[in-house]
Design a protein around this motif. Structure first.
Motif, short mmCIF file in Angstrom:
data_model
loop_
_atom_site.label_atom_id
_atom_site.label_comp_id
_atom_site.label_asym_id
_atom_site.label_seq_id
_atom_site.Cartn_x
_atom_site.Cartn_y
_atom_site.Cartn_z
N LEU A 91 42.07 45.49 40.14
CA LEU A 91 41.96 44.17 39.52
C LEU A 91 40.52 43.73 39.64
CD1 LEU A 91 44.99 41.92 40.54
CD2 LEU A 91 44.36 42.73 38.29
N LYS A 92 39.94 43.39 38.52
CA LYS A 92 38.56 42.89 38.52
C LYS A 92 38.62 41.38 38.47
CE LYS A 92 34.15 43.28 36.38
NZ LYS A 92 33.37 43.25 35.21
N ILE A 93 38.09 40.75 39.51
CA ILE A 93 38.05 39.29 39.62
C ILE A 93 36.58 38.91 39.74
CG2 ILE A 93 38.90 37.29 40.89
CD1 ILE A 93 40.98 39.32 42.14
N GLY A 94 35.97 38.59 38.61
CA GLY A 94 34.53 38.37 38.61
C GLY A 94 33.84 39.66 39.01
N PRO A 95 32.94 39.62 40.02
CA PRO A 95 32.28 40.84 40.47
C PRO A 95 33.13 41.63 41.48
CG PRO A 95 31.34 38.97 41.60
CD PRO A 95 32.32 38.42 40.60
N LEU A 96 34.24 41.04 41.94
CA LEU A 96 35.09 41.67 42.96
C LEU A 96 36.06 42.66 42.34
CD1 LEU A 96 36.16 41.65 45.95
CD2 LEU A 96 37.75 39.90 45.20
N LEU A 97 36.22 43.82 42.97
CA LEU A 97 37.22 44.81 42.56
C LEU A 97 38.27 44.90 43.65
CD1 LEU A 97 34.93 47.64 41.15
CD2 LEU A 97 36.22 45.94 39.86
N LEU A 98 39.50 44.51 43.34
CA LEU A 98 40.60 44.49 44.29
C LEU A 98 41.55 45.65 43.96
CD1 LEU A 98 42.14 42.86 46.53
CD2 LEU A 98 43.29 41.68 44.66
N PRO A 99 41.75 46.58 44.91
CA PRO A 99 42.65 47.70 44.60
C PRO A 99 44.10 47.22 44.50
CG PRO A 99 41.93 47.82 46.88
CD PRO A 99 41.19 46.69 46.24
N VAL A 100 44.82 47.79 43.56
CA VAL A 100 46.27 47.59 43.44
C VAL A 100 46.89 48.84 44.04
CG1 VAL A 100 48.20 47.29 41.87
CG2 VAL A 100 46.00 46.21 41.35
N THR A 101 47.67 48.68 45.11
CA THR A 101 48.20 49.83 45.83
C THR A 101 49.71 49.96 45.68
OG1 THR A 101 48.40 48.53 47.86
CG2 THR A 101 46.34 49.74 47.54
N ALA A 102 50.18 51.18 45.84
CA ALA A 102 51.62 51.46 45.80
C ALA A 102 52.23 50.99 47.12
CB ALA A 102 51.85 52.95 45.62
N PRO A 103 53.32 50.20 47.05
CA PRO A 103 53.95 49.72 48.28
C PRO A 103 54.72 50.80 49.03
CG PRO A 103 55.18 48.98 46.38
CD PRO A 103 53.96 49.68 45.86
#
Length: 131
Positions: A91-103
């Motif tokens: 997930l790109k939130i502005g300059p931040l990249l947040l990983p989406v992980t498998a639960p």
């Protein structure tokens, strides 16, 4: 299930007094299925339950990316096995990249969000078939 198996004749007798065609009783120990065959009530084999899909939801709002911006290959493809905690998107939130992980461990069974789609919190992104 053992207690239910002992009560099967009683359940069959009750079912015979109704117009119900199939009785399915599910417990943590198993499933009991009674059905009509002509005038008789018989125990039917339990059907195999289809595995349930577990959707992976967006942990925040942002722009969903199938791959890291510096990589060409997607992090997860349909039919691919993933482990718990493995990144399946970003997930790109502005300059931040947040990983989406498998639960949990599983097989990617479907992708709901297109690459570059703006998503909100809780949006289903991928389907995971648990192992």
């Amino acid at each position: 299930m053992q207690d239910i198996a002992l009560r099967t004749p009683q359940l069959a007798a009750w079912l015979a007094g109704t117009d119900i065609g199939l009785l399915e009783l599910r417990t943590p120990q198993g499933t009991l299925r009674l059905g009509r065959q002509g005038d008789n009530i018989v125990e039917l084999p339990a059907e195999e339950a289809e595995p349930e899909h577990s959707p992976i939801h967006a942990p925040s709002l942002g722009v969903f990316l199938h791959s890291h911006p510096l990589a060409a290959a997607p992090l997860a493809r349909i039919g691919e096995r993933v482990e718990a905690g493995q990144a399946v998107g970003v997930l790109k939130i502005g300059p931040l990249l947040l990983p989406v992980t498998a639960p949990q461990a599983g097989i990617v069974d479907g992708i709901h969000a297109a690459d570059g789609l703006a998503v909100g919190y809780g949006t289903p992104l991928l389907d995971l078939l648990p192992l």
